[in-house]
Design a protein around this motif. Sequence first.
Motif, PDB file in Angstrom:
ATOM      1  N   ILE A 300      -1.127 -40.182  38.242  1.00 26.64           N
ATOM      2  CA  ILE A 300       0.315 -40.460  38.282  1.00 26.64           C
ATOM      3  C   ILE A 300       1.092 -39.505  37.387  1.00 26.64           C
ATOM      4  O   ILE A 300       2.204 -39.081  37.719  1.00 26.64           O
ATOM      5  CB  ILE A 300       0.615 -41.948  37.926  1.00 26.64           C
ATOM      6  N   THR A 375       2.181 -36.779  24.479  1.00 27.26           N
ATOM      7  CA  THR A 375       0.837 -37.243  24.833  1.00 27.26           C
ATOM      8  C   THR A 375       0.953 -38.460  25.734  1.00 27.26           C
ATOM      9  O   THR A 375       1.943 -39.186  25.704  1.00 27.26           O
ATOM     10  CB  THR A 375      -0.045 -37.623  23.619  1.00 27.26           C
ATOM     11  N   ASP A 401       5.022 -40.002  22.236  1.00 24.00           N
ATOM     12  CA  ASP A 401       3.829 -40.738  22.657  1.00 24.00           C
ATOM     13  C   ASP A 401       4.300 -41.647  23.780  1.00 24.00           C
ATOM     14  O   ASP A 401       5.004 -42.622  23.558  1.00 24.00           O
ATOM     15  CB  ASP A 401       3.277 -41.524  21.467  1.00 24.00           C
ATOM     16  N   THR A 402       3.923 -41.277  25.006  1.00 19.76           N
ATOM     17  CA  THR A 402       4.531 -41.908  26.183  1.00 19.76           C
ATOM     18  C   THR A 402       3.547 -42.880  26.814  1.00 19.76           C
ATOM     19  O   THR A 402       2.449 -42.492  27.194  1.00 19.76           O
ATOM     20  CB  THR A 402       4.904 -40.832  27.212  1.00 19.76           C
ATOM     21  N   PHE A 404       2.715 -45.327  29.926  1.00 17.89           N
ATOM     22  CA  PHE A 404       3.030 -45.826  31.273  1.00 17.89           C
ATOM     23  C   PHE A 404       1.757 -45.992  32.068  1.00 17.89           C
ATOM     24  O   PHE A 404       0.653 -45.871  31.527  1.00 17.89           O
ATOM     25  CB  PHE A 404       4.079 -44.958  31.969  1.00 17.89           C
ATOM     26  N   THR A 406      -0.062 -46.037  36.378  1.00 13.68           N
ATOM     27  CA  THR A 406       0.088 -45.714  37.797  1.00 13.68           C
ATOM     28  C   THR A 406       1.109 -46.666  38.434  1.00 13.68           C
ATOM     29  O   THR A 406       1.941 -46.264  39.249  1.00 13.68           O
ATOM     30  CB  THR A 406      -1.277 -45.862  38.508  1.00 13.68           C
ATOM     31  N   THR A 489       0.790 -56.003  32.318  1.00 15.89           N
ATOM     32  CA  THR A 489       0.333 -54.601  32.302  1.00 15.89           C
ATOM     33  C   THR A 489      -1.179 -54.445  32.188  1.00 15.89           C
ATOM     34  O   THR A 489      -1.706 -53.376  32.487  1.00 15.89           O
ATOM     35  CB  THR A 489       0.933 -53.872  31.085  1.00 15.89           C
ATOM     36  N   ILE A 503       0.297 -49.499  21.609  1.00  9.96           N
ATOM     37  CA  ILE A 503      -0.636 -49.986  22.628  1.00  9.96           C
ATOM     38  C   ILE A 503      -2.034 -49.972  22.013  1.00  9.96           C
ATOM     39  O   ILE A 503      -2.461 -48.959  21.468  1.00  9.96           O
ATOM     40  CB  ILE A 503      -0.610 -49.075  23.870  1.00  9.96           C
ATOM     41  N   ARG A 506      -6.801 -51.662  26.799  1.00 12.84           N
ATOM     42  CA  ARG A 506      -6.843 -52.629  27.897  1.00 12.84           C
ATOM     43  C   ARG A 506      -7.448 -53.945  27.428  1.00 12.84           C
ATOM     44  O   ARG A 506      -8.386 -53.962  26.635  1.00 12.84           O
ATOM     45  CB  ARG A 506      -7.698 -52.067  29.038  1.00 12.84           C
ATOM     46  N   ASN A 512     -10.773 -46.941  29.669  1.00  7.69           N
ATOM     47  CA  ASN A 512      -9.972 -45.736  29.688  1.00  7.69           C
ATOM     48  C   ASN A 512     -10.841 -44.606  29.123  1.00  7.69           C
ATOM     49  O   ASN A 512     -10.952 -44.438  27.926  1.00  7.69           O
ATOM     50  CB  ASN A 512      -8.731 -45.978  28.829  1.00  7.69           C
ATOM     51  N   GLY A 515      -8.851 -40.771  29.326  1.00  9.60           N
ATOM     52  CA  GLY A 515      -7.569 -40.985  29.990  1.00  9.60           C
ATOM     53  C   GLY A 515      -7.698 -41.339  31.466  1.00  9.60           C
ATOM     54  O   GLY A 515      -6.693 -41.493  32.155  1.00  9.60           O
TER      55      GLY A 515
HETATM   56  C1  WTA Z   1      -3.297 -46.327  28.959  1.00  9.86           C
HETATM   57  C2  WTA Z   1      -1.667 -43.098  32.956  1.00  9.86           C
HETATM   58  C3  WTA Z   1      -1.874 -45.843  24.799  1.00  9.86           C
HETATM   59  C4  WTA Z   1      -2.969 -47.811  29.039  1.00  9.86           C
HETATM   60  C5  WTA Z   1      -0.225 -42.685  32.652  1.00  9.86           C
HETATM   61  C6  WTA Z   1      -2.478 -47.959  30.464  1.00  9.86           C
HETATM   62  C7  WTA Z   1      -1.875 -45.483  27.071  1.00  9.86           C
HETATM   63  C8  WTA Z   1      -3.351 -46.979  31.211  1.00  9.86           C
HETATM   64  C9  WTA Z   1      -0.788 -44.574  26.940  1.00  9.86           C
HETATM   65  C10 WTA Z   1      -2.735 -46.485  32.472  1.00  9.86           C
HETATM   66  C11 WTA Z   1      -0.284 -44.327  25.632  1.00  9.86           C
HETATM   67  C12 WTA Z   1      -1.329 -44.755  29.035  1.00  9.86           C
HETATM   68  N1  WTA Z   1      -0.848 -44.986  24.595  1.00  9.86           N
HETATM   69  N2  WTA Z   1      -2.396 -46.104  26.004  1.00  9.86           N
HETATM   70  N3  WTA Z   1       0.705 -43.461  25.393  1.00  9.86           N
HETATM   71  N4  WTA Z   1      -0.489 -44.147  28.177  1.00  9.86           N
HETATM   72  N5  WTA Z   1      -2.183 -45.550  28.384  1.00  9.86           N
HETATM   73  O1  WTA Z   1      -2.669 -45.735  35.408  1.00  9.86           O
HETATM   74  O2  WTA Z   1      -4.145 -48.553  28.816  1.00  9.86           O
HETATM   75  O3  WTA Z   1      -4.023 -43.720  34.703  1.00  9.86           O
HETATM   76  O4  WTA Z   1      -2.614 -49.271  30.975  1.00  9.86           O
HETATM   77  O5  WTA Z   1      -1.677 -44.058  33.943  1.00  9.86           O
HETATM   78  O6  WTA Z   1      -3.544 -45.896  30.286  1.00  9.86           O
HETATM   79  O7  WTA Z   1      -3.528 -45.488  33.070  1.00  9.86           O
HETATM   80  P1  WTA Z   1      -3.018 -44.741  34.369  1.00  9.86           P
END
Ligand code: WTA
Length: 637
Positions: A300, A375, A401-402, A404, A406, A489, A503, A506, A512, A515
């Motif tokens: 995403i 990041t 530090d973003t 979000f 999918t 979430t 955060i 999960r 994760n 990433g």
């Molecule tokens: C994790 C990726 C901590 C989180 C954009 C989320 C993060 C999952 C962060 C989504 C962040 C994403 N700090 N954890 N800045 N950004 N996450 O769908 O657990 O591949 O639920 O999207 O990544 O992963 P997805």
Amino acid sequence: MDFPFQIRSYEAYEVAYKKSVAEPEQFWNDIAEQFLWRKKWDKVLEWNFKQPDIKWFLNGKLNITENCLDRHLAALSDQPAIMWEPNGITEANRVITYGELHSKVRQFAHVLRNNGVKKGDRICIYMGMIPELTIAMLACARVGAIHSVIFGGFSAQSISDRLQDANAEFIITCDGAYRGAKDIPLKDTIDDALVNCPFVKCVIVYQRTNTPVSMIKGRDVWWSDEVAKVAAQDDPEFIAEEMDSEDPLFILYTSGSTGKPKGVVHTTGGYMVYTTYSFVNVFQYKPGDIHFCTADIGWITGHTYILYAVLCSGGTSLMYEGLPTWPDAGRLWDIVDKYKANILYTAPTAIRSLMAYGTAPFEGKSLDSLKVIGTVGEPINEEAWHWYDEHVGKKRCPIVDTWFQTETAGILLSNLGGVTPSKPGYATLPLPGIQPVLVDEQGKEITGNDVSGNLCIRFPWPSILRTTYGDHERCRLNYFSSYDDMYFTGDGCYRDEHGFYRITGRVDDVLNVSGHRIGTAEVENAINMHTGVLESAVVGYPHDVKGLGIYAYVIMEKMPEDEAITRADIIQTVTRIIGPIARPDKIQFVKGLPKTRSGKIMRRILRKIAEGETGNVGDTSTLLDPAVVEDIKGGKL
Ligand code: WTA
């Protein structure tokens, strides 16, 4: 494009935030008016989270590619839309202006229609990181087809599952892809996937690596031949399909806590409005900035922050085909300097892997062009944050530090670069329009500060997922049934004394890893398909570079004679069934798993052992057979 909605001070952030909560419809109405619509919406929002049924900008008509391309032609025709750095350092780079991209997308849209693609058809895209991937996606959007991009690290079996789930009759792929020293055979993998998918009518193949590939008559065609056919009849009047605001734009598969990946569906109008809004504000994009996002478009982050949001803003997206450490660990810094990138957006896992090389790769690199660095994808540990701040941002560039997912399509929690404060390890504050809530296990809201809970969102934002493809009930169960009237979430979260969000990871059975989201059930299903395996349980454990590593406990019918070979065989099976990204890092053969009397595996205990705990693993009194715990602790890898 003007950005009257760009927030330039902390006070302005507070004003925007308050308005977005008090009058959300007016707030988003004003932002949506900055885009190009063929027909304006009748109503901003209709929603309930029960079913769920969420609609934004009702009856608005548009084509998102006219926002990405056509509307910029008058002012930005000669400005680069995409700058592309190839994997190999001796190969020439490519710069594609808005004018050129517009004509290439129109041409390829024509190719799609010539090959029978119609509005609403699903098209699977399985390509490497080359400009043609962006052309393919935009051409789908231009003719109203729904793209489903599949990351190159997925196996034939995973592709075939996704093709069947979406009933995708068209595929766009490449002969192969370059990544580091490797040449990855994409078309071969597609051919394997198609053994189970006789419904696929057409495969369009772009030649990137000149690898020999099989081409089946009547089904497989070359990209270049098809483009040549339409080039002769290039029709400037070739009309982009008129899409409803709520027509699907794409499907993106992602892992959940059950065994089967879900096809997250995003629609057109809301996705465009929210993601562009988030891009311009979080990164504080200024016209002319060069934005370098190192994600793969198969995720995403790439969909939104390499392609759609950047082009909707009239920005220049710098796209890199290869790996951060190839041919050496200074490659990203070379690229930043070569193109004078202003924004760098990458993942903690990449930062951690580069940290291991020390400071030598920075020698001779200036990185002076950078203004904001970001990041995404996983929690960033403080050590990595400070390293990024010191060596990459040179303490001059704010780090965003973003956070979000999918499902959210765009960034929901983040500081706004240089405008709102940052704090290491914290995504900090919600963007305007986002109403985060922490809840306890019973669903009760946890108010106040310095508290932890499960992160939910109380109110829809324009780019929230609308459904999971072909199975709306699954969408309801996964995201809207855990807590009444809230989007859940799946993440745990801490709110500090200032109200900043961090955060913590999960709280469901999703890992994760570097990433990448991987469902433990998915990996278990794959391991269980291996001959001789009776049962398995997969958990995550802390990993220096990947964030989390995959730890599998496996019960075999009989203990393997050569454990090393059986381990390697099981890894091979997982690679076949899911793909290399889901390979377990550690496999421990065990005689039993810690289960409650009702048969539920106590993952808490397995996680402790995987973390290296040899002493107390917590309460084991509810276990059917507490002795298995000692047995597992005494086991070896
Ligand atoms: C994790 C990726 C901590 C989180 C954009 C989320 C993060 C999952 C962060 C989504 C962040 C994403 N700090 N954890 N800045 N950004 N996450 O769908 O657990 O591949 O639920 O999207 O990544 O992963 P997805």
